[in-house]
Design a protein around this motif. Structure first.
Motif, PDB file in Angstrom:
ATOM      1  N   GLU A 159     -36.494  10.350  38.092  1.00  0.00           N
ATOM      2  CA  GLU A 159     -36.388   9.143  37.271  1.00  0.00           C
ATOM      3  C   GLU A 159     -36.641   7.846  38.034  1.00  0.00           C
ATOM      4  O   GLU A 159     -37.084   6.863  37.444  1.00  0.00           O
ATOM      5  N   VAL A 203     -32.031  12.876  32.828  1.00  0.00           N
ATOM      6  CA  VAL A 203     -30.708  12.620  32.258  1.00  0.00           C
ATOM      7  C   VAL A 203     -30.899  12.299  30.777  1.00  0.00           C
ATOM      8  O   VAL A 203     -31.732  11.467  30.432  1.00  0.00           O
ATOM      9  N   GLU A 252     -30.630  10.556  27.300  1.00  0.00           N
ATOM     10  CA  GLU A 252     -30.506   9.116  27.068  1.00  0.00           C
ATOM     11  C   GLU A 252     -29.070   8.674  26.790  1.00  0.00           C
ATOM     12  O   GLU A 252     -28.628   7.627  27.272  1.00  0.00           O
ATOM     13  N   ARG A 258     -27.063   8.298  30.135  1.00  0.00           N
ATOM     14  CA  ARG A 258     -27.545   7.399  31.188  1.00  0.00           C
ATOM     15  C   ARG A 258     -26.534   6.328  31.559  1.00  0.00           C
ATOM     16  O   ARG A 258     -26.482   5.897  32.702  1.00  0.00           O
ATOM     17  N   ARG A 259     -25.716   5.901  30.608  1.00  0.00           N
ATOM     18  CA  ARG A 259     -24.737   4.850  30.904  1.00  0.00           C
ATOM     19  C   ARG A 259     -23.702   5.308  31.929  1.00  0.00           C
ATOM     20  O   ARG A 259     -23.077   4.494  32.606  1.00  0.00           O
ATOM     21  N   ALA A 295     -24.611   7.616  34.399  1.00  0.00           N
ATOM     22  CA  ALA A 295     -25.353   8.092  35.572  1.00  0.00           C
ATOM     23  C   ALA A 295     -25.409   7.029  36.661  1.00  0.00           C
ATOM     24  O   ALA A 295     -25.830   5.890  36.425  1.00  0.00           O
ATOM     25  N   TRP A 317     -28.851   5.317  37.321  1.00  0.00           N
ATOM     26  CA  TRP A 317     -29.275   4.369  36.288  1.00  0.00           C
ATOM     27  C   TRP A 317     -28.493   3.065  36.430  1.00  0.00           C
ATOM     28  O   TRP A 317     -29.034   1.981  36.221  1.00  0.00           O
ATOM     29  N   ILE A 357     -28.826  -0.355  32.875  1.00  0.00           N
ATOM     30  CA  ILE A 357     -27.840  -0.179  31.814  1.00  0.00           C
ATOM     31  C   ILE A 357     -27.383  -1.571  31.365  1.00  0.00           C
ATOM     32  O   ILE A 357     -26.663  -2.252  32.095  1.00  0.00           O
TER      33      ILE A 357
END
Length: 157
Positions: free
Chosen positions: A48, A68, A70, A73-74, A76, A79, A85
């Protein structure tokens, strides 16, 4: 644990008894205010947010890589530290995201590539350290928690 799993654990505790985290058994009043972070494998992170290299070597056997989802993702780490984010607070994430973008723009064969990569790695380490210091629950697989930088940053606390 997923957000739903923690909520389910909280709801399943009988009224009047102490609710506890299924992971560490610390008492919980609600899921609100708990800061979760999920550390994914280096393969997922490279998929990613690939870091350019001067020489690209193909592996003997390619592993199946998964991005990951979607909606996850918040949580991860990779990210969050790249400032992708919206609304997430990490004072070093903007610097890390900008350094990553500058590295991609430079490319692996540019004159200032080594310097841009060094700046990105420093910004990434600061953003990672902030996330690990500020999280209440860290989620990791046995593979991702063996990453060298995780143990070094945890020992710094």
């Amino acid at each position: 644990f997923h957000h739903w799993c923690l909520l389910q654990a909280l709801r399943s505790t009988p009224r009047g008894s102490v609710r506890s985290c299924p992971l560490c058994r610390a008492s919980l009043k609600s899921i609100d205010g708990i800061r979760l972070v999920r550390i994914y494998s280096s393969d997922t992170e490279r998929l990613e947010f690939p870091v350019p290299k001067r020489y690209a070597y193909k592996g003997v056997r390619e592993r199946r890589q998964r991005a990951v989802p979607e909606d996850m993702r918040r949580l991860a780490l990779h990210w969050r530290i790249h400032n992708r984010i919206p609304g997430h607070h990490n004072p070093h994430a903007a610097e890390c995201g900008a350094a990553y973008d500058a590295l991609l723009e430079q490319g692996p064969h540019g004159i200032g590539f080594e310097e841009k990569r060094r700046l990105y790695q420093e910004a990434r380490d600061k953003a990672r350290a902030f996330e690990l210091r500020s999280c209440n629950v860290m989620l990791a697989t046995s593979c991702s928690c063996r990453r060298n930088w995780v143990s070094k940053m945890l020992q710094q606390h």
